[in-house]
Design an enzyme around this catalytic site. Sequence first.
Site, PDB file in Angstrom:
ATOM      1  N   ASP A 188      14.645  33.692  41.123  1.00 49.61           N
ATOM      2  CA  ASP A 188      14.022  34.577  41.124  1.00 49.61           C
ATOM      3  C   ASP A 188      12.515  34.882  41.319  1.00 49.61           C
ATOM      4  O   ASP A 188      12.047  34.292  42.178  1.00 49.61           O
ATOM      5  CB  ASP A 188      14.463  35.379  39.905  1.00 49.61           C
ATOM      6  CG  ASP A 188      14.193  37.237  39.619  1.00 49.61           C
ATOM      7  OD1 ASP A 188      15.097  37.758  40.316  1.00 49.61           O
ATOM      8  OD2 ASP A 188      13.005  37.646  39.361  1.00 49.61           O
ATOM      9  N   TYR A 321       5.559  42.821  39.399  1.00 52.98           N
ATOM     10  CA  TYR A 321       5.818  43.552  40.538  1.00 52.98           C
ATOM     11  C   TYR A 321       4.685  44.338  41.461  1.00 52.98           C
ATOM     12  O   TYR A 321       4.376  44.218  42.492  1.00 52.98           O
ATOM     13  CB  TYR A 321       7.031  44.440  40.251  1.00 52.98           C
ATOM     14  CG  TYR A 321       8.169  43.687  39.903  1.00 52.98           C
ATOM     15  CD1 TYR A 321       9.223  43.714  40.873  1.00 52.98           C
ATOM     16  CD2 TYR A 321       8.579  43.359  38.641  1.00 52.98           C
ATOM     17  CE1 TYR A 321      10.394  43.085  40.725  1.00 52.98           C
ATOM     18  CE2 TYR A 321       9.597  42.590  38.524  1.00 52.98           C
ATOM     19  CZ  TYR A 321      10.671  42.590  39.461  1.00 52.98           C
ATOM     20  OH  TYR A 321      11.902  41.910  39.229  1.00 52.98           O
ATOM     21  N   HIS A 373      23.049  34.971  40.156  1.00 56.75           N
ATOM     22  CA  HIS A 373      21.874  35.021  40.178  1.00 56.75           C
ATOM     23  C   HIS A 373      21.005  34.238  39.217  1.00 56.75           C
ATOM     24  O   HIS A 373      19.937  33.574  39.367  1.00 56.75           O
ATOM     25  CB  HIS A 373      21.122  36.470  40.271  1.00 56.75           C
ATOM     26  CG  HIS A 373      20.078  36.609  40.383  1.00 56.75           C
ATOM     27  ND1 HIS A 373      19.485  36.968  41.569  1.00 56.75           N
ATOM     28  CD2 HIS A 373      18.868  36.902  39.550  1.00 56.75           C
ATOM     29  CE1 HIS A 373      17.975  36.939  41.614  1.00 56.75           C
ATOM     30  NE2 HIS A 373      17.700  37.134  40.029  1.00 56.75           N
TER      31      HIS A 373
END
Length: 395
Positions: A188, A321, A373
């Site tokens: 990730d 982010y 994931h």
Amino acid sequence: MDITRKNQESTEDIRPFRIEIAQERLDDLRERLAGTRWPDALPEAGWEYGAALPYVRELADHWRTGYDWRVHEAALNEHPQFTTVLDGAQVHFLHVRSPEPDALPLLLTHGWPGSVVEFLDMIGPLSDPGAHGGDPRDAFHLVIPSIPGFGFSGPTRDRGWSSRRVARAWAELMRRLGYERYGVQGGDWGAIISPEVGRVAPEAVAGVHVNAASAGFAPLGPLSEEDRAALSERERERLAAGSFSQDQMGYAAIQSTRPQTLAYGLTDSPVGQLAWIMEKFREWTHPSAALPEDAIDRDRLLTNVMLYWLTGTAGSSARLYYESVRDGVWGPPPAKSPVPTGVANFAEDRAVRPVAERSNAVVHWSEFERGGHFAALEAPDLLTGDLRRFFRALR
């Protein structure tokens, strides 16, 4: 002593750290859970509109009445932990030295909505493979930091903590620990930060290994007809089955544009924080898992949520982010990395080799049908084995 030198030395201090959460904070959590003001939900809506109300209510009840933080706090404290200041930010990290003197140092970086909890089941097999049925020659000294703004690194206090700035801090952390040559791995956000460490310090990084890779490894928009024609049938299937469809990217749109607005609700409401994280675990674990705990131990999932709740880092973790978008992380890397790179693709991962090879010196590629994931949590045995295989030729 020269004051400037004294101040420099103080910022390079590495201090032992131990997790000790005051009981009144745990009592406050239980009171908040008991007093939750629940939203309505459409009958039989399931997960279509977001985190399913019956599931979240039941999990919140277990969090309040069945989950014992002290057990998991003690398990975390079994591993040596430290803090240091890097580029003005406090950084918390686990540092587990292997009993094997020739072990290769390995820097492991988590993602969002993860934490250092992701790697707990891998610490023993990676650092002491001889005690876990492996070859002692595959041993690693482990450095497992909490990304600035996450967990016990605590909130960041200034602008600009993008993934590239984190990578520069990681290179400094490894230098500070005295490691002149080391490997890096991550999933990730860890799969974005780790290759960047290789670009920051190519002379020190022996190899880069990633899973759950996106930027630099997977197409982040529509492929041209020419690019699509170059894909194998398996790669076309992978892209078609990938989890990052538009209707699942709302969380990223919010965190990359309005993280502060989001932070009020998640920092004040433990159920809000729980639902925000668990929706992603439900969406991104292996497709065979109807619920997150079908893939990952339920209390391990809650321990991960606790690291966000107890540290109040919902907002600061989301800022990764915001800052990274403005630092151009979703664009092509500035240069092709010369560092040998390995990729492990699990279910729901979208990396395809032709895209990855444009920006990375790919020398190792693995495909797994088990695990999703969150491979370090879902299939730690497979990820550990792939790491061993990749780094054998690079020691």
